[in-house]
Design a protein around this motif. Structure first.
Motif, PDB file in Angstrom:
ATOM      1  N   MET A  14      27.917 -36.125  63.392  1.00 48.29           N
ATOM      2  CA  MET A  14      28.692 -35.848  62.185  1.00 48.29           C
ATOM      3  C   MET A  14      29.021 -37.157  61.481  1.00 48.29           C
ATOM      4  SD  MET A  14      28.828 -32.602  62.198  1.00 48.29           S
ATOM      5  CE  MET A  14      29.909 -32.422  60.772  1.00 48.29           C
ATOM      6  N   SER A  15      28.830 -37.156  60.174  1.00 47.89           N
ATOM      7  CA  SER A  15      29.039 -38.375  59.399  1.00 47.89           C
ATOM      8  C   SER A  15      29.816 -38.081  58.120  1.00 47.89           C
ATOM      9  CB  SER A  15      27.702 -39.014  59.006  1.00 47.89           C
ATOM     10  OG  SER A  15      26.951 -39.390  60.139  1.00 47.89           O
ATOM     11  N   PHE A  34      21.034 -33.053  63.265  1.00 51.44           N
ATOM     12  CA  PHE A  34      20.529 -32.920  64.630  1.00 51.44           C
ATOM     13  C   PHE A  34      19.031 -32.699  64.537  1.00 51.44           C
ATOM     14  CE2 PHE A  34      20.285 -32.285  68.997  1.00 51.44           C
ATOM     15  CZ  PHE A  34      19.643 -31.090  69.296  1.00 51.44           C
ATOM     16  N   LEU A  35      18.266 -33.617  65.049  1.00 48.31           N
ATOM     17  CA  LEU A  35      16.795 -33.595  64.963  1.00 48.31           C
ATOM     18  C   LEU A  35      16.406 -33.442  63.492  1.00 48.31           C
ATOM     19  CD1 LEU A  35      15.989 -31.432  68.115  1.00 48.31           C
ATOM     20  CD2 LEU A  35      16.043 -33.926  67.895  1.00 48.31           C
ATOM     21  N   SER A  36      15.699 -32.388  63.117  1.00 49.74           N
ATOM     22  CA  SER A  36      15.257 -32.230  61.734  1.00 49.74           C
ATOM     23  C   SER A  36      16.239 -31.415  60.900  1.00 49.74           C
ATOM     24  CB  SER A  36      13.881 -31.560  61.689  1.00 49.74           C
ATOM     25  OG  SER A  36      13.939 -30.283  62.275  1.00 49.74           O
ATOM     26  N   SER A  37      17.339 -31.012  61.480  1.00 45.72           N
ATOM     27  CA  SER A  37      18.340 -30.208  60.786  1.00 45.72           C
ATOM     28  C   SER A  37      19.364 -31.124  60.129  1.00 45.72           C
ATOM     29  CB  SER A  37      19.025 -29.277  61.793  1.00 45.72           C
ATOM     30  OG  SER A  37      19.999 -28.492  61.160  1.00 45.72           O
ATOM     31  N   ASP A  38      19.546 -30.963  58.835  1.00 39.65           N
ATOM     32  CA  ASP A  38      20.376 -31.884  58.051  1.00 39.65           C
ATOM     33  C   ASP A  38      21.155 -31.074  57.018  1.00 39.65           C
ATOM     34  OD1 ASP A  38      19.682 -34.737  55.849  1.00 39.65           O
ATOM     35  OD2 ASP A  38      21.430 -34.234  57.082  1.00 39.65           O
ATOM     36  N   HIS A  39      22.487 -31.123  57.091  1.00 39.84           N
ATOM     37  CA  HIS A  39      23.321 -30.291  56.218  1.00 39.84           C
ATOM     38  C   HIS A  39      24.403 -31.138  55.556  1.00 39.84           C
ATOM     39  CE1 HIS A  39      21.437 -26.814  58.069  1.00 39.84           C
ATOM     40  NE2 HIS A  39      21.668 -27.388  59.231  1.00 39.84           N
ATOM     41  N   TRP A  40      24.760 -30.749  54.314  1.00 38.56           N
ATOM     42  CA  TRP A  40      25.751 -31.483  53.530  1.00 38.56           C
ATOM     43  C   TRP A  40      26.845 -30.559  53.029  1.00 38.56           C
ATOM     44  CZ3 TRP A  40      25.519 -36.749  52.839  1.00 38.56           C
ATOM     45  CH2 TRP A  40      24.332 -37.377  53.187  1.00 38.56           C
TER      46      TRP A  40
END
Length: 116
Positions: free
Chosen positions: A34-35, A100-106
């Motif tokens: 988490m960023s 997480f791996l190829s999963s990217d959410h904003w």
């Protein structure tokens, strides 16, 4: 469906504090790094802080080290950004990110304005 919902932004005077929250749903939260990112007007989006898991040491941009603290609560599927000693140059839209791996959410972003 993955949702990241930020809250806690607003207007604060220089030297003040704010705490941002990002409530996550629809994902295996504990797996995700988490960023927090931010984007000021006319500038590129920049990474502010990352927390990898509850036990690891978070990482910070040099510009916020010693002033900001990122933390996570896996039980509440929420990540926080405690911002202290705020400066006018911290003014930006702040975004929560889950990766997480190829999963990217904003998240949708939340405005933080530091001004007297």
């Amino acid at each position: 469906q993955v949702q990241l919902v930020e809250s806690g932004g607003g207007l604060v005077q220089p030297g003040g504090s704010l705490r941002l929250s990002c409530a996550a749903s629809g994902l295996m939260f504990s797996y995700y790094h988490m960023s927090w990112y931010r984007q000021a007007p006319g500038k590129e989006r920049e990474l502010v802080a990352t927390v990898f898991d509850a036990e690891s040491t978070p990482s910070y941009a040099d510009s916020v080290k010693g002033r900001f603290i990122i933390s996570r609560d896996n039980a509440k599927t929420t990540v926080y950004l405690q911002m202290n000693s705020l400066k006018p140059e911290d003014t930006a839209v702040y975004y929560c990110n889950a990766r997480f791996l190829s999963s990217d959410h904003w998240g949708q972003g939340i405005q933080v304005t530091v001004s007297s």
